[in-house]
Design a protein around this motif. Structure first.
Motif: not given
Length: 116
Positions: A35-61
């Motif tokens: 979120q703007p105004g907060t510090r985001c550590e790289l370890e926190q930022a790299i928390s979404f895999s492609v599979g996680q991002l696609g969950e619920g989108l109902k689109i082809a890989p």
């Protein structure tokens, strides 16, 4: 507003990429990490895999991959392969750049006008 044409071109590419509803949703999912105004550590930022991002989108890989590449090409997201897993994140500077577009400089507001 930026006087640098390349900055304007980059912003235009970003907004063009975000004009697609699926890309906007993916970007929103990623932006909740830093979120703007907060510090985001790289370890926190790299928390979404492609599979996680696609969950619920109902689109082809392959379609998800296309959207991620468009967001990456526009400079909105970063991607890194770790073995079979591809991680995606937003650099906090990107969020700052976008919020700066919507938050005009104080001098412009105080002058009561804008230079077009």
């Amino acid at each position: 507003m930026s006087n640098n044409r390349s900055d304007d071109q980059q912003l235009a590419e970003m907004f063009k990429a975000l004009g697609n509803p699926h890309r906007l949703l993916i970007f929103q999912r990623l932006s909740r990490c830093c979120q703007p105004g907060t510090r985001c550590e790289l370890e926190q930022a790299i928390s979404f895999s492609v599979g996680q991002l696609g969950e619920g989108l109902k689109i082809a890989p392959s379609t998800l991959s296309h959207h991620l590449k468009a967001l990456h090409y526009a400079g909105l997201i970063e991607m890194e392969r770790q073995g079979k897993r591809v991680n995606c994140w937003i650099d906090p500077g990107v969020l700052k750049q976008l919020s700066g577009f919507f938050d005009p400089p104080t001098e412009l507001i105080n002058s009561g006008g804008c230079d077009v």
